[in-house]
Design a protein around this motif. Structure first.
Motif: not given
Length: 366
Positions: A236-265
């Protein structure tokens, strides 16, 4: 006002751009790719710094799950006394070594970076200034030549500081000219992927929660927000986010997903090893198959106790001998001694006098 945030963010962005610019070059695609990767590795740099706090956050959450029944008891007991409940909760957390602020630290430190990056990206293309004016103003740590490189970079035709809802007069300030369709074609796929990554990250986190935690109404409500509302918010609010911030959001969640998998295991493996070690120690202490259990060894009696036992035994033997003699009546005594007509013993029973002497000596010692 927030220069203490803007300067470090722009400095890390500048450092990574130098690295990727050297590798990819400053061409039309290489320049945009180097800036996009700079934003991604800005996120990775922050997350590496926050790795230990994240591990502490996970361990704190697992500890809180262990004493969740105690928390429910306190909530039920002090339902009408919020101040007492807060004090008892703090006491319980300190007894279990849990710091609730440790769980908030990673999120609290990521928010200023997001705000800082948003400001730095907007400062490349200041509102009300032309392209010629913007390229002459340094952007905090970034010199004017890097500002010009950023404004000229195009990722599939769209600048990294542009966004879908950007005004036409602001889009027209980019040189070369940028069409809104170019921005839409780059932003929409990033918004969708970022939304999916947000949902997967929340789902993996919720799946690790115990039944006691998910039974809490507040936790259940937060899980629904993170699973569905936050991903929809990106769309919904992605239309107001700069492309650079979309890269930030995507990379942050991708890192969090991989980090959770590694740390939990890793934590699961450590807990499994600790349990296996306890079982092994318990098995080593237990008797092996076919082996008789160890019998308890009696302690040797003290000398005084041995002497008293001997005296008691002698007295018992003497009394038994006298009773036998009396029971014989007119017949021959068991020990061969003569008796008078009344049946009483007319002679001393052998061993009786020494026994009485020993009893007197024992009384004197006592």
């Amino acid at each position: 006002m927030l220069d203490f945030i803007y300067y470090p963010v722009s400095g890390i962005l500048w450092a990574w751009h130098k690295v990727f610019g050297f590798v990819l070059g400053d061409g039309s695609f290489g320049g945009a790719a180097s800036w996009a990767l700079s934003i991604v590795f800005l996120v990775f740099t922050l997350r590496v710094i926050l790795f230990k706090p994240f591990v502490a956050q996970v361990k704190s959450m697992r500890k809180m799950a262990e004493f969740q029944p105690e928390i429910k008891k306190l909530q039920k007991k002090y339902a009408n006394d919020k101040q007492k409940l807060a004090a008892e909760m703090q006491k319980l957390q300190s007894e279990h070594g849990v710091n609730p602020l440790a769980g908030c630290l990673p999120i609290l430190l990521q928010a200023p970076v997001f705000i800082g990056l948003n400001h730095v990206l907007r400062s490349f293309n200041r509102t009300g200034l032309s392209y010629e004016q913007n390229i002459k103003i340094p952007n905090y740590w970034l010199p004017t030549e890097d500002v010009q490189s950023f404004l000229q970079a195009r990722l599939f035709g769209a600048p990294l500081s542009s966004y879908i809802a950007m005004a036409d007069n602001e889009l027209s300030q980019f040189v070369p000219h940028v069409g809104r369709l170019d921005v839409i074609l780059v932003s929409i796929p990033l918004m969708i992927v970022a939304s999916i990554a947000t949902h997967l990250t929340a789902r993996h986190n919720v799946a690790r929660q115990t039944a006691a935690v998910t039974a809490n109404p507040q936790t259940a409500m937060m899980n629904k927000l993170t699973l569905y509302l936050f991903p929809l918010g990106v769309l919904a609010f992605g239309a107001f986010l700069q492309i650079g911030l979309l890269f930030y959001w995507l990379s942050n969640n991708a890192w969090t997903l991989g980090q959770q998998y590694f740390v939990y295991h890793r934590i699961d493996r450590e807990e499994a090893e600790a349990k296996a070690k306890k079982v092994e120690q318990r098995n080593n202490l237990a008797p092996k198959p076919g082996q008789k259990p160890m019998q308890q060894v009696r302690k040797p009696a003290k000398p005084t106790e041995t002497a008293d036992a001997a005296e008691t035994g002698a007295d018992t033997a003497a009394e038994t001998s006298v009773e036998e003699t009396k029971s014989n009546g007119s017949g021959s005594p068991a020990n061969g001694s003569a008796v008078n007509g009344s049946g009483d013993a007319s002679t001393k029973v052998p061993g009786l006098a020494p026994t009485q002497a020993r009893k007197k000596q024992s009384r004197k010692r006592r």
